[in-house]
Motif scaffolding. Sequence first.
Motif, PDB file in Angstrom:
ATOM      1  N   UNK A  34      -8.155  -2.546  -0.689  1.00 20.92           N
ATOM      2  CA  UNK A  34      -9.202  -3.272   0.040  1.00 20.92           C
ATOM      3  C   UNK A  34     -10.591  -3.010  -0.547  1.00 20.92           C
ATOM      4  N   UNK A  35     -10.846  -1.785  -0.972  1.00 16.90           N
ATOM      5  CA  UNK A  35     -12.158  -1.429  -1.513  1.00 16.90           C
ATOM      6  C   UNK A  35     -12.419  -2.069  -2.877  1.00 16.90           C
ATOM      7  N   UNK A  36     -11.418  -2.061  -3.754  1.00 20.89           N
ATOM      8  CA  UNK A  36     -11.654  -2.539  -5.122  1.00 20.89           C
ATOM      9  C   UNK A  36     -11.505  -4.045  -5.305  1.00 20.89           C
ATOM     10  N   UNK A  37     -10.582  -4.669  -4.565  1.00 20.26           N
ATOM     11  CA  UNK A  37     -10.346  -6.105  -4.767  1.00 20.26           C
ATOM     12  C   UNK A  37     -10.258  -6.903  -3.468  1.00 20.26           C
ATOM     13  N   UNK A  38     -10.460  -6.239  -2.331  1.00 20.92           N
ATOM     14  CA  UNK A  38     -10.386  -6.935  -1.053  1.00 20.92           C
ATOM     15  C   UNK A  38      -8.966  -7.179  -0.565  1.00 20.92           C
ATOM     16  N   UNK A  39      -8.011  -6.393  -1.052  1.00 18.06           N
ATOM     17  CA  UNK A  39      -6.614  -6.560  -0.639  1.00 18.06           C
ATOM     18  C   UNK A  39      -6.487  -6.413   0.876  1.00 18.06           C
ATOM     19  N   UNK A  41      -3.013  -6.600   2.332  1.00 19.77           N
ATOM     20  CA  UNK A  41      -1.629  -6.266   2.660  1.00 19.77           C
ATOM     21  C   UNK A  41      -1.217  -4.858   2.255  1.00 19.77           C
ATOM     22  N   UNK A  42      -1.941  -4.241   1.325  1.00 22.79           N
ATOM     23  CA  UNK A  42      -1.552  -2.914   0.850  1.00 22.79           C
ATOM     24  C   UNK A  42      -2.407  -2.496  -0.317  1.00 22.79           C
ATOM     25  N   UNK A  43      -1.917  -1.509  -1.064  1.00 27.22           N
ATOM     26  CA  UNK A  43      -2.652  -1.041  -2.236  1.00 27.22           C
ATOM     27  C   UNK A  43      -1.692  -0.591  -3.323  1.00 27.22           C
ATOM     28  N   UNK A  44      -2.202  -0.529  -4.569  1.00 24.54           N
ATOM     29  CA  UNK A  44      -1.407  -0.182  -5.732  1.00 24.54           C
ATOM     30  C   UNK A  44      -2.213   0.750  -6.614  1.00 24.54           C
ATOM     31  N   UNK A  45      -1.517   1.676  -7.246  1.00 27.42           N
ATOM     32  CA  UNK A  45      -2.215   2.594  -8.121  1.00 27.42           C
ATOM     33  C   UNK A  45      -1.274   3.319  -9.054  1.00 27.42           C
ATOM     34  N   UNK A  46      -1.804   4.378  -9.677  1.00 25.32           N
ATOM     35  CA  UNK A  46      -1.039   5.168 -10.626  1.00 25.32           C
ATOM     36  C   UNK A  46      -1.139   6.644 -10.282  1.00 25.32           C
ATOM     37  N   UNK A  47      -0.156   7.382 -10.770  1.00 24.85           N
ATOM     38  CA  UNK A  47      -0.115   8.835 -10.633  1.00 24.85           C
ATOM     39  C   UNK A  47       0.248   9.413 -11.990  1.00 24.85           C
ATOM     40  N   UNK A  48      -0.548  10.355 -12.471  1.00 22.93           N
ATOM     41  CA  UNK A  48      -0.252  11.091 -13.694  1.00 22.93           C
ATOM     42  C   UNK A  48      -0.068  12.553 -13.310  1.00 22.93           C
ATOM     43  N   UNK A  49       1.103  13.124 -13.681  1.00 25.58           N
ATOM     44  CA  UNK A  49       1.417  14.523 -13.355  1.00 25.58           C
ATOM     45  C   UNK A  49       1.763  15.267 -14.636  1.00 25.58           C
ATOM     46  N   UNK A  50       0.963  16.264 -14.979  1.00 26.79           N
ATOM     47  CA  UNK A  50       1.253  17.116 -16.130  1.00 26.79           C
ATOM     48  C   UNK A  50       2.428  18.033 -15.790  1.00 26.79           C
ATOM     49  N   UNK A  51       3.097  18.590 -16.801  1.00 28.05           N
ATOM     50  CA  UNK A  51       4.180  19.541 -16.517  1.00 28.05           C
ATOM     51  C   UNK A  51       3.701  20.653 -15.582  1.00 28.05           C
ATOM     52  N   UNK A  52       4.481  20.916 -14.549  1.00 29.11           N
ATOM     53  CA  UNK A  52       4.141  21.947 -13.567  1.00 29.11           C
ATOM     54  C   UNK A  52       3.287  21.466 -12.413  1.00 29.11           C
ATOM     55  N   UNK A  53       2.638  20.321 -12.541  1.00 30.54           N
ATOM     56  CA  UNK A  53       1.790  19.809 -11.452  1.00 30.54           C
ATOM     57  C   UNK A  53       2.636  19.263 -10.317  1.00 30.54           C
ATOM     58  N   UNK A  54       2.030  19.241  -9.125  1.00 29.69           N
ATOM     59  CA  UNK A  54       2.698  18.725  -7.929  1.00 29.69           C
ATOM     60  C   UNK A  54       1.817  17.697  -7.235  1.00 29.69           C
ATOM     61  N   UNK A 119      -2.724   0.935   6.899  1.00 32.88           N
ATOM     62  CA  UNK A 119      -2.973   1.580   8.190  1.00 32.88           C
ATOM     63  C   UNK A 119      -4.184   0.900   8.840  1.00 32.88           C
ATOM     64  N   UNK A 120      -4.343   1.030  10.159  1.00 34.73           N
ATOM     65  CA  UNK A 120      -5.497   0.400  10.826  1.00 34.73           C
ATOM     66  C   UNK A 120      -6.844   0.880  10.278  1.00 34.73           C
ATOM     67  N   UNK A 121      -6.876   2.143   9.823  1.00 29.46           N
ATOM     68  CA  UNK A 121      -8.077   2.704   9.192  1.00 29.46           C
ATOM     69  C   UNK A 121      -7.613   3.586   8.038  1.00 29.46           C
ATOM     70  N   UNK A 122      -8.411   3.710   6.963  1.00 27.02           N
ATOM     71  CA  UNK A 122      -7.989   4.533   5.824  1.00 27.02           C
ATOM     72  C   UNK A 122      -7.646   5.981   6.183  1.00 27.02           C
ATOM     73  N   UNK A 123      -8.368   6.570   7.133  1.00 28.57           N
ATOM     74  CA  UNK A 123      -8.115   7.972   7.484  1.00 28.57           C
ATOM     75  C   UNK A 123      -6.789   8.165   8.223  1.00 28.57           C
ATOM     76  N   UNK A 124      -6.136   7.081   8.620  1.00 32.54           N
ATOM     77  CA  UNK A 124      -4.836   7.170   9.300  1.00 32.54           C
ATOM     78  C   UNK A 124      -3.661   6.917   8.352  1.00 32.54           C
ATOM     79  N   UNK A 125      -3.947   6.694   7.074  1.00 32.24           N
ATOM     80  CA  UNK A 125      -2.917   6.315   6.120  1.00 32.24           C
ATOM     81  C   UNK A 125      -1.999   7.431   5.671  1.00 32.24           C
ATOM     82  N   UNK A 126      -2.476   8.671   5.660  1.00 31.72           N
ATOM     83  CA  UNK A 126      -1.686   9.810   5.191  1.00 31.72           C
ATOM     84  C   UNK A 126      -1.750  10.932   6.217  1.00 31.72           C
ATOM     85  N   UNK A 127      -0.641  11.634   6.372  1.00 32.59           N
ATOM     86  CA  UNK A 127      -0.609  12.862   7.169  1.00 32.59           C
ATOM     87  C   UNK A 127      -0.164  13.970   6.225  1.00 32.59           C
TER      88      UNK A 127
END
Length: 147
Positions: A34-39, A41-54, A119-127
């Motif tokens: 919503x912030x970057x393109x006005x979406x 319905x949802x959002x899309x992104x990437x995750x990069x994890x180095x060896x050992x990262x969590x 989620x109804x608000x961004x702060x409710x999206x993750x627990x």
Amino acid sequence: MTPGAAPAAPKVVSIHDVAANRRRGGDIRTILSPLTVGAKAGFMGTLTLAPGEIVTEHWHPYSEEFLFCVRGEVTARFNGAEYTLPAESGVLIPVGTRHRLVNTGGETAFFVFCSGPLAPRPDLGHVDTEELSPAQAAAPHTPVGTA
């Protein structure tokens, strides 16, 4: 869209146009949202994890998440059960599923994710159910675009 109104023009956003979020570990970049393109319905992104990262354990009360491993391999924990998620594999993480990722391999892992509905608000999206330790937060990260 209102009848007769012109559709919004597509907007191209690069992985390098958005800042990394390292709060849960790794390099998470929410590229289309919503912030970057006005979406709406949802959002899309990437995750990069180095060896050992969590990515610390968390869950989504409103959204399901599609997670696709482009390269590398990680150990994924879903509601306490461990799975291997290798390159060129995807998984659907249902709403309410606790999940955590660990790069137990020898190469940097790269993922694309998509979550929705919003989620109804961004702060409710993750627990969060786990915090990043000081040692994990201080670990070196592989810069995006060089892996």
